[in-house]
Design a protein around this motif. Sequence first.
Motif, mmCIF file in Angstrom:
data_model
loop_
_atom_site.group_PDB
_atom_site.id
_atom_site.type_symbol
_atom_site.label_atom_id
_atom_site.label_comp_id
_atom_site.label_asym_id
_atom_site.label_seq_id
_atom_site.Cartn_x
_atom_site.Cartn_y
_atom_site.Cartn_z
ATOM 1 N N GLN A 58 0.859 -1.178 0.000
ATOM 2 C CA GLN A 58 0.000 0.000 0.000
ATOM 3 C C GLN A 58 0.898 1.232 0.000
ATOM 4 O OE1 GLN A 58 -3.316 -0.059 -0.303
ATOM 5 N NE2 GLN A 58 -3.369 -2.311 -0.275
ATOM 6 N N VAL A 59 0.490 2.266 -0.712
ATOM 7 C CA VAL A 59 1.345 3.438 -0.916
ATOM 8 C C VAL A 59 0.625 4.698 -0.466
ATOM 9 C CG1 VAL A 59 2.484 4.857 -2.682
ATOM 10 C CG2 VAL A 59 2.552 2.357 -2.847
ATOM 11 N N THR A 60 1.342 5.555 0.252
ATOM 12 C CA THR A 60 0.892 6.915 0.538
ATOM 13 C C THR A 60 2.085 7.847 0.354
ATOM 14 O OG1 THR A 60 1.347 6.632 2.898
ATOM 15 C CG2 THR A 60 -0.935 6.300 2.167
ATOM 16 N N SER A 61 1.816 9.149 0.301
ATOM 17 C CA SER A 61 2.896 10.130 0.147
ATOM 18 C C SER A 61 3.442 10.520 1.514
ATOM 19 C CB SER A 61 2.390 11.369 -0.594
ATOM 20 O OG SER A 61 2.047 11.026 -1.918
ATOM 21 N N ARG A 62 4.745 10.760 1.548
ATOM 22 C CA ARG A 62 5.433 11.112 2.794
ATOM 23 C C ARG A 62 6.159 12.436 2.640
ATOM 24 N NH1 ARG A 62 5.576 5.869 5.217
ATOM 25 N NH2 ARG A 62 3.825 4.827 4.173
ATOM 26 N N LEU A 63 6.312 13.133 3.761
ATOM 27 C CA LEU A 63 7.219 14.266 3.827
ATOM 28 C C LEU A 63 8.606 13.702 4.094
ATOM 29 C CD1 LEU A 63 7.537 17.418 3.971
ATOM 30 C CD2 LEU A 63 7.464 17.126 6.462
ATOM 31 N N ILE A 64 9.570 14.044 3.237
ATOM 32 C CA ILE A 64 10.934 13.554 3.440
ATOM 33 C C ILE A 64 11.870 14.726 3.700
ATOM 34 C CG2 ILE A 64 10.620 11.448 2.108
ATOM 35 C CD1 ILE A 64 12.117 12.814 -0.223
ATOM 36 N N VAL A 65 12.942 14.436 4.437
ATOM 37 C CA VAL A 65 13.904 15.456 4.840
ATOM 38 C C VAL A 65 15.306 14.888 4.652
ATOM 39 C CG1 VAL A 65 14.659 16.962 6.711
ATOM 40 C CG2 VAL A 65 12.265 16.273 6.592
ATOM 41 N N ASN A 66 16.206 15.732 4.166
ATOM 42 C CA ASN A 66 17.613 15.367 4.127
ATOM 43 C C ASN A 66 18.136 15.322 5.570
ATOM 44 O OD1 ASN A 66 20.581 16.522 4.194
ATOM 45 N ND2 ASN A 66 20.337 15.460 2.233
ATOM 46 N N ARG A 67 18.758 14.216 5.948
ATOM 47 C CA ARG A 67 19.164 14.038 7.355
ATOM 48 C C ARG A 67 20.142 15.117 7.819
ATOM 49 N NH1 ARG A 67 17.596 9.361 9.806
ATOM 50 N NH2 ARG A 67 16.769 7.712 8.454
ATOM 51 N N ALA A 68 21.076 15.503 6.964
ATOM 52 C CA ALA A 68 22.031 16.543 7.346
ATOM 53 C C ALA A 68 21.318 17.875 7.552
ATOM 54 C CB ALA A 68 23.126 16.670 6.291
ATOM 55 N N ALA A 69 20.379 18.192 6.662
ATOM 56 C CA ALA A 69 19.630 19.443 6.794
ATOM 57 C C ALA A 69 18.775 19.446 8.055
ATOM 58 C CB ALA A 69 18.749 19.657 5.556
ATOM 59 N N PHE A 70 18.254 18.278 8.420
ATOM 60 C CA PHE A 70 17.432 18.173 9.621
ATOM 61 C C PHE A 70 18.229 18.597 10.856
ATOM 62 C CE2 PHE A 70 15.316 15.814 13.081
ATOM 63 C CZ PHE A 70 14.003 16.201 12.872
ATOM 64 N N LYS A 71 19.529 18.315 10.826
ATOM 65 C CA LYS A 71 20.377 18.627 11.980
ATOM 66 C C LYS A 71 20.950 20.044 11.922
ATOM 67 C CE LYS A 71 21.831 13.800 12.533
ATOM 68 N NZ LYS A 71 22.961 12.850 12.433
ATOM 69 N N THR A 72 21.130 20.577 10.706
ATOM 70 C CA THR A 72 21.887 21.819 10.581
ATOM 71 C C THR A 72 21.072 23.044 10.166
ATOM 72 O OG1 THR A 72 22.473 21.319 8.268
ATOM 73 C CG2 THR A 72 23.978 20.532 9.985
ATOM 74 N N ARG A 73 19.891 22.826 9.581
ATOM 75 C CA ARG A 73 19.074 23.955 9.131
ATOM 76 C C ARG A 73 17.958 24.198 10.137
ATOM 77 N NH1 ARG A 73 19.638 25.306 3.652
ATOM 78 N NH2 ARG A 73 18.385 27.102 4.250
ATOM 79 N N GLY A 74 18.015 25.323 10.794
ATOM 80 C CA GLY A 74 17.092 25.598 11.895
ATOM 81 C C GLY A 74 15.631 25.671 11.491
ATOM 82 N N GLN A 75 15.348 25.981 10.201
ATOM 83 C CA GLN A 75 13.953 26.109 9.773
ATOM 84 C C GLN A 75 13.269 24.757 9.586
ATOM 85 O OE1 GLN A 75 16.750 27.096 7.901
ATOM 86 N NE2 GLN A 75 16.116 28.755 6.526
ATOM 87 N N VAL A 76 14.056 23.683 9.497
ATOM 88 C CA VAL A 76 13.494 22.399 9.077
ATOM 89 C C VAL A 76 12.571 21.790 10.135
ATOM 90 C CG1 VAL A 76 14.042 19.996 8.496
ATOM 91 C CG2 VAL A 76 15.305 21.869 7.404
ATOM 92 N N VAL A 77 13.022 21.711 11.369
ATOM 93 C CA VAL A 77 12.227 21.045 12.405
ATOM 94 C C VAL A 77 10.880 21.741 12.613
ATOM 95 C CG1 VAL A 77 12.110 20.414 14.850
ATOM 96 C CG2 VAL A 77 14.220 20.017 13.557
#
Length: 216
Positions: A185-204
């Motif tokens: 079964q398939v649904t759409s997901r929000l994906i994030v670059n792991r490095a950006a998740f840690k280093t870009r303050g706007q991401v979280v």
Amino acid sequence: MSDPIILAVPKGRILGEALPLLARAGIVPEAAFADDSSRALRFRTNQPDIDLIRVRAFDVATFVAHGAAQMGIVGSDVLAEFDYSELYAPVDLGIGHCRLSVAEPADMAAKDDPRGWSHVRIATKYPHVTRRHFEGRGVQAECVKLNGAMELAPVLGLAPRIVDLVSSGRTLQENGLVEVEVIAQVTSRLIVNRAAFKTRGQVVPLVDRFRQAVAA
């Protein structure tokens, strides 16, 4: 001000479902985004720190995995096919519902039993997912890679079966095919670059806004 977060969104059916979700998360693209005659691929939004790029669904995962975009919206089928370690998928967006299925001509299906397969030849744009699925059942899968028009493969003798996304099943029916097995079964997901998740303050905070948008 730091460079804007780039959010990759897929062309096609999922985009229509994603736009209301983006709006609930407070993200509205510039007017040119809705202009069908525009050849632009990158767009500003009402949020000065967020830009959108519009690319093919399979390319969303690649842009985000390699850090060219920091976030994206993509189907779980694409994530399973590529299995990029650089991607984090924190939110199931609950849109783009469909299934990844095995299909074959109706006359073949009438006398076929998938439990008896030992070797299959399959046309698909999901060769890795397909091989993994059948290996788990002890079946050897010979995959012919296609990027579209999958339903032609059995008709023209390229491969007797296909693995493709199915929503209503109308396209299969109109081409004389039937589903014989559902892989996922398939649904759409929000994906994030792991490095950006840690280093870009706007991401979280942006991830949290999408969670709230889904809940709403």
